[in-house]
Enzyme design. Structure first.
Site, mmCIF file in Angstrom:
data_model
loop_
_atom_site.group_PDB
_atom_site.id
_atom_site.type_symbol
_atom_site.label_atom_id
_atom_site.label_comp_id
_atom_site.label_asym_id
_atom_site.label_seq_id
_atom_site.Cartn_x
_atom_site.Cartn_y
_atom_site.Cartn_z
ATOM 1 N N GLY A 114 0.677 -1.347 0.122
ATOM 2 C CA GLY A 114 -0.067 0.043 -0.038
ATOM 3 C C GLY A 114 0.987 1.357 -0.131
ATOM 4 O O GLY A 114 0.298 2.306 0.375
ATOM 5 N N SER A 115 1.772 1.091 -0.353
ATOM 6 C CA SER A 115 2.976 2.620 -0.731
ATOM 7 C C SER A 115 2.231 3.490 -1.532
ATOM 8 O O SER A 115 2.145 4.699 -1.285
ATOM 9 C CB SER A 115 4.279 2.351 -0.832
ATOM 10 O OG SER A 115 4.545 1.884 -2.363
ATOM 11 N N ASN A 116 1.762 3.131 -2.722
ATOM 12 C CA ASN A 116 0.979 3.954 -3.486
ATOM 13 C C ASN A 116 -0.218 4.429 -3.048
ATOM 14 O O ASN A 116 -0.408 5.577 -3.265
ATOM 15 C CB ASN A 116 0.850 3.138 -4.810
ATOM 16 C CG ASN A 116 2.196 2.963 -5.757
ATOM 17 O OD1 ASN A 116 2.752 4.226 -6.259
ATOM 18 N ND2 ASN A 116 2.657 1.856 -5.732
ATOM 19 N N ARG A 151 -14.751 -15.649 -10.786
ATOM 20 C CA ARG A 151 -14.020 -14.236 -11.001
ATOM 21 C C ARG A 151 -15.378 -13.299 -11.467
ATOM 22 O O ARG A 151 -15.299 -12.148 -10.574
ATOM 23 C CB ARG A 151 -13.195 -14.221 -12.285
ATOM 24 C CG ARG A 151 -12.236 -13.218 -12.110
ATOM 25 C CD ARG A 151 -11.346 -13.249 -13.249
ATOM 26 N NE ARG A 151 -10.262 -14.424 -13.137
ATOM 27 C CZ ARG A 151 -9.241 -14.168 -12.516
ATOM 28 N NH1 ARG A 151 -8.950 -13.087 -11.752
ATOM 29 N NH2 ARG A 151 -8.220 -15.254 -12.293
ATOM 30 N N ARG A 200 -5.284 -8.656 -9.018
ATOM 31 C CA ARG A 200 -6.340 -9.540 -9.715
ATOM 32 C C ARG A 200 -6.623 -9.343 -11.001
ATOM 33 O O ARG A 200 -6.575 -7.970 -11.584
ATOM 34 C CB ARG A 200 -7.703 -9.420 -8.718
ATOM 35 C CG ARG A 200 -7.644 -9.937 -7.476
ATOM 36 C CD ARG A 200 -7.562 -11.385 -7.109
ATOM 37 N NE ARG A 200 -8.692 -12.048 -7.756
ATOM 38 C CZ ARG A 200 -8.652 -13.262 -8.080
ATOM 39 N NH1 ARG A 200 -7.416 -14.017 -7.733
ATOM 40 N NH2 ARG A 200 -9.572 -13.953 -8.353
ATOM 41 N N ASN A 205 -4.531 2.572 -13.348
ATOM 42 C CA ASN A 205 -3.663 1.489 -12.830
ATOM 43 C C ASN A 205 -2.126 2.115 -12.725
ATOM 44 O O ASN A 205 -1.775 2.761 -13.787
ATOM 45 C CB ASN A 205 -3.727 0.155 -13.643
ATOM 46 C CG ASN A 205 -2.694 -0.708 -13.032
ATOM 47 O OD1 ASN A 205 -2.943 -1.080 -11.647
ATOM 48 N ND2 ASN A 205 -1.919 -1.385 -13.801
ATOM 49 N N HIS A 215 1.840 0.580 -13.015
ATOM 50 C CA HIS A 215 2.478 -0.579 -13.497
ATOM 51 C C HIS A 215 3.910 -0.228 -13.291
ATOM 52 O O HIS A 215 4.463 0.864 -13.724
ATOM 53 C CB HIS A 215 2.206 -0.853 -14.945
ATOM 54 C CG HIS A 215 3.017 -2.026 -15.191
ATOM 55 N ND1 HIS A 215 2.598 -3.290 -14.811
ATOM 56 C CD2 HIS A 215 4.007 -2.189 -16.116
ATOM 57 C CE1 HIS A 215 3.270 -4.253 -15.411
ATOM 58 N NE2 HIS A 215 4.448 -3.516 -16.246
HETATM 59 C C1 GRF Z 1 3.908 -1.111 -7.225
HETATM 60 O O1 GRF Z 1 5.240 -1.472 -7.811
HETATM 61 C C2 GRF Z 1 2.700 -1.260 -8.341
HETATM 62 O O2 GRF Z 1 3.384 -0.597 -9.552
HETATM 63 C C3 GRF Z 1 2.522 -2.562 -8.590
HETATM 64 O O3 GRF Z 1 2.764 -3.379 -7.413
HETATM 65 C C4 GRF Z 1 3.413 -2.381 -6.436
HETATM 66 C C5 GRF Z 1 2.605 -2.201 -5.433
HETATM 67 O O4 GRF Z 1 3.241 -1.632 -4.451
HETATM 68 N N1 GRF Z 1 1.362 -2.892 -9.482
HETATM 69 P P1 GRF Z 1 2.400 -0.886 -3.070
HETATM 70 O O5 GRF Z 1 1.513 -1.832 -2.501
HETATM 71 O O6 GRF Z 1 1.684 0.428 -3.692
HETATM 72 O O7 GRF Z 1 3.562 -0.739 -2.209
#
Ligand code: GRF
Length: 225
Positions: A14-16, A67, A93, A109, A111
């Site tokens: 969950g850093s993002n 799903r 998912r 999203n 990536h």
């Molecule tokens: C990030 O690198 C994101 O780009 C990828 O998974 C990772 C998730 O990291 N899809 P976090 O959970 O946001 O720390």
């Protein structure tokens, strides 16, 4: 200013997600967080969100027969929260086409690669194996084909001698934490939108048209020319 409510989907650290929550604390940020939803009960991001006073929910994919049942329950949660936009922040998912279409132009999203290179998993190890000198991250609209939706924003980082997948991941992650809130801001403010499968952006929103990254850095004289 109208703030558009966002549902954040996570599966892990969950850093993002935390970067998006932090951005919404800015008075002039055009989005607010309606809910954080994880498909994994053990995702550390859930506690981080709760500590910030954000509503959280768990929808464990293992308790659904297929799903499409999982995705329709997820839609109920998202729509019930009042969210208008969906931000996938490390959400691991695969989604049904019906789910993706329900949020067409409203779901983004992040990536950890410069798409269209390195779709899928293990992006940092693959970039290192290929010997690329520049790597990075991408925010894109979600479409039915994985990691292939129209690109909203990208950030590049240098690949350094001696990098491992872990050190490279950390450098990319630091870029993600700046890029994702900036990209969501553009979408929520309506500066960027999806039109006929393309991203349409207002020109004035380009901050520094001369910004560039060289890896390795150019010698002084060349850099000046
Ligand atoms: C990030 O690198 C994101 O780009 C990828 O998974 C990772 C998730 O990291 N899809 P976090 O959970 O946001 O720390």
């Amino acid at each position: 200013m109208k703030r558009r409510p966002v549902a954040i989907l996570i599966s892990g650290r969950g850093s993002n997600m935390a970067a998006l929550i932090a951005a919404t604390q800015r008075q002039d940020y055009p989005a607010s967080i309606a809910i954080v939803i994880s498909n994994r009960p053990e995702a550390p991001g859930l506690e981080r969100a709760a500590a910030e006073g954000v509503a959280t929910a768990v929808l464990d994919h293992r308790s659904f027969a297929d799903r499409s049942r999982f995705d329709s329950e997820l839609r109920k949660l998202i729509d019930g929260s009042g969210a208008e936009l969906v931000a996938c922040a490390g959400y691991m998912r695969i989604m049904t086409p019906q789910f993706v279409e329900a949020y067409a132009g409203r779901m983004i999203n992040i990536h950890p690669a410069l798409l269209p290179l390195y779709k899928g998993l293990d992006t940092h190890a693959r970039a290192l194996a290929d010997g690329v000198r520049i790597h990075g991250c991408t925010v894109h609209f979600v479409t039915t084909e994985i990691d292939s939706g129209p690109i909203i924003a990208q950030a590049a980082v240098p690949v350094m001698p001696g990098d491992t997948p872990l050190t490279l991941a950390a450098r990319v992650n630091a870029a993600e934490l700046r890029l994702f809130p900036a990209a969501l801001e553009q979408v929520a403010a309506g500066h960027v939108r999806l039109e006929n499968g393309r991203v349409v952006a207002r020109n004035g929103d380009i901050v520094d048209p001369l910004a560039r990254l060289f890896s390795p850095p150019l010698p002084e004289e060349l850099a000046k020319s």
